[in-house]
Design a protein around this motif. Sequence first.
Motif, PDB file in Angstrom:
ATOM      1  N   GLN A  73      -2.823 -97.869 -28.731  1.00  0.00           N
ATOM      2  CA  GLN A  73      -3.856 -97.757 -29.765  1.00  0.00           C
ATOM      3  C   GLN A  73      -3.735 -96.451 -30.550  1.00  0.00           C
ATOM      4  O   GLN A  73      -4.021 -96.421 -31.750  1.00  0.00           O
ATOM      5  N   ALA A 124     -13.143 -91.355 -21.776  1.00  0.00           N
ATOM      6  CA  ALA A 124     -12.270 -92.467 -22.168  1.00  0.00           C
ATOM      7  C   ALA A 124     -12.377 -92.736 -23.667  1.00  0.00           C
ATOM      8  O   ALA A 124     -13.472 -92.808 -24.217  1.00  0.00           O
ATOM      9  N   ALA A 125     -11.225 -92.922 -24.326  1.00  0.00           N
ATOM     10  CA  ALA A 125     -11.205 -92.845 -25.790  1.00  0.00           C
ATOM     11  C   ALA A 125     -10.948 -94.155 -26.521  1.00  0.00           C
ATOM     12  O   ALA A 125     -10.974 -94.177 -27.763  1.00  0.00           O
ATOM     13  N   THR A 126     -10.693 -95.257 -25.818  1.00  0.00           N
ATOM     14  CA  THR A 126     -10.412 -96.489 -26.545  1.00  0.00           C
ATOM     15  C   THR A 126     -11.566 -96.869 -27.473  1.00  0.00           C
ATOM     16  O   THR A 126     -12.734 -96.870 -27.053  1.00  0.00           O
ATOM     17  N   SER A 155     -10.215 -93.033 -18.056  1.00  0.00           N
ATOM     18  CA  SER A 155      -9.113 -93.852 -18.552  1.00  0.00           C
ATOM     19  C   SER A 155      -9.602 -94.955 -19.476  1.00  0.00           C
ATOM     20  O   SER A 155     -10.587 -95.637 -19.188  1.00  0.00           O
ATOM     21  N   SER A 156      -8.893 -95.142 -20.589  1.00  0.00           N
ATOM     22  CA  SER A 156      -9.232 -96.236 -21.511  1.00  0.00           C
ATOM     23  C   SER A 156      -9.066 -97.585 -20.839  1.00  0.00           C
ATOM     24  O   SER A 156      -9.867 -98.502 -21.043  1.00  0.00           O
ATOM     25  N   ARG A 211     -21.055 -93.568 -26.041  1.00  0.00           N
ATOM     26  CA  ARG A 211     -19.995 -92.575 -25.850  1.00  0.00           C
ATOM     27  C   ARG A 211     -20.307 -91.347 -26.694  1.00  0.00           C
ATOM     28  O   ARG A 211     -20.570 -91.448 -27.900  1.00  0.00           O
ATOM     29  N   ASP A 259     -12.452 -99.657 -28.326  1.00  0.00           N
ATOM     30  CA  ASP A 259     -13.007-100.963 -27.964  1.00  0.00           C
ATOM     31  C   ASP A 259     -14.385-100.868 -27.319  1.00  0.00           C
ATOM     32  O   ASP A 259     -15.217-101.762 -27.487  1.00  0.00           O
ATOM     33  N   THR A 294     -12.215-100.302 -20.417  1.00  0.00           N
ATOM     34  CA  THR A 294     -12.270-101.673 -20.949  1.00  0.00           C
ATOM     35  C   THR A 294     -12.572-102.685 -19.859  1.00  0.00           C
ATOM     36  O   THR A 294     -13.074-103.774 -20.140  1.00  0.00           O
ATOM     37  N   ASN A 322     -13.217 -90.460 -29.948  1.00  0.00           N
ATOM     38  CA  ASN A 322     -12.411 -91.622 -29.586  1.00  0.00           C
ATOM     39  C   ASN A 322     -11.050 -91.583 -30.297  1.00  0.00           C
ATOM     40  O   ASN A 322     -10.772 -90.694 -31.106  1.00  0.00           O
ATOM     41  N   ILE A 323     -10.203 -92.554 -29.988  1.00  0.00           N
ATOM     42  CA  ILE A 323      -8.847 -92.585 -30.547  1.00  0.00           C
ATOM     43  C   ILE A 323      -8.882 -92.644 -32.060  1.00  0.00           C
ATOM     44  O   ILE A 323      -8.112 -91.953 -32.746  1.00  0.00           O
ATOM     45  N   PHE A 352      -4.338 -96.638 -24.270  1.00  0.00           N
ATOM     46  CA  PHE A 352      -4.456 -95.366 -24.974  1.00  0.00           C
ATOM     47  C   PHE A 352      -3.229 -95.072 -25.820  1.00  0.00           C
ATOM     48  O   PHE A 352      -3.340 -94.691 -26.989  1.00  0.00           O
TER      49      PHE A 352
END
Length: 410
Positions: free
Chosen positions: A185, A133-135, A110-111, A149, A137, A115, A153-154, A182
């Motif tokens: 963004q 997780a793709a945020t 989970s983004s 990572r 940030d 974070t 990502n997003i 998610f």
Amino acid sequence: MNRRFALRRMGAAVSALCLSLGVAAGVQAQEDPVRLGAIYIMSGTPAVYGEFARQGMEIAVDEINEGGGILGRDVEFLLEDSQIKADAAIQAARKLVYQEQVDGLMGLDSSGVATGVVPVVPELQRPFLITHAATPDVTGKLCNRYTYRLSVNISQNTKAAAEIAAETGAKRWTTLGPDYAFGHQSWEFFGDYLQELDSEVELMENTAFPRFGNEDFTPFINNVMDAEPDGVLVSLWGGDLVNFIRQANNLGFFEQDFEVLMTLGGATEVLSALGEQMPEGVWVGTRYWFDAHDNPMNDHLVRTHMERYGAPPSYNAAGAYAGIHAYKAAMEKAGTTDPEAVTDALSGLTFQAPNGELTLREGDHQAVVGPTWGVTSAVSEEYGVRMLDPMRTFDGELVTPDVADTGCNL
């Protein structure tokens, strides 16, 4: 025997015993396995993501150990449940480091959880390799020396989505996505990229952000249809996306005169759950598509996953599988499993993954990797899911922002 001679013989015996024990301890140390700690969702409805990660790690560990391990040592993983909560994931990470003495960490689905966890990672003094997780940030404004990572990502995924959206000619766009980092963004990055490609595009204010885990999407679906957009970006995922599609089918959502792009609609778990209920002819994205990569590692993963689990690997299985191999490559590059040395070795590392050769950039520790997008077509008898045809895998170099634009300052 005189006393001096007896003492000399006793001293020699003690020395020999100490030397023997020292050698034995050294051998034992060499035989201790390399331990990797993994944190994924293992409870609740989204627990399937943790199961997929487990499958990918099991395949990777088995093949690495059969090939001699890492630096001559077997490798093993310990799996903890994030519970989709940042505090639970932080507690799990501390347990893995301080109690289990793992050599490295990986995971996170989970983004929102990511974070919360990433700022704590430097305290643990272990490399942390995010595989899902793709945020942006975590390799952007929250970046740190220990966090990497390897997955899309997003920013990378939505830049690809924007290119597809621009080609459709649709001008008025809205979104339907989960009400946390998610979803918001995804809409923000998609809108920015799309307006760069087409200045005439309108980003509608009438958007829909149901809470994650929502069960009734009917009012949100009706809200989007009533707005009469030209295009809709759907960033729901997992069980939420499955429920949405079933309800959207009943309401005629996919029969409307607008374009639909689903950022994670190409996830095999979604396609498997829906079967024929997944509408045909819709653009869907995924971080990894099992049929998109022609290389020996991917061939092996797909074949082994089908044999063991009766289904093609999901992107979470492929990401976790790649995570184990990334650690192997970093430890062999460093010549040690020492966490500080491995952390340094991951920076700039190029390694083989199922979706091709990946590089973890030195500047922000993000993998230069592109997503796969495709149009849903017929259900495959072999794999049991709708296939993607046509299909496009985007070049990571073209969809990954410059380090200077990420907000990362290592």
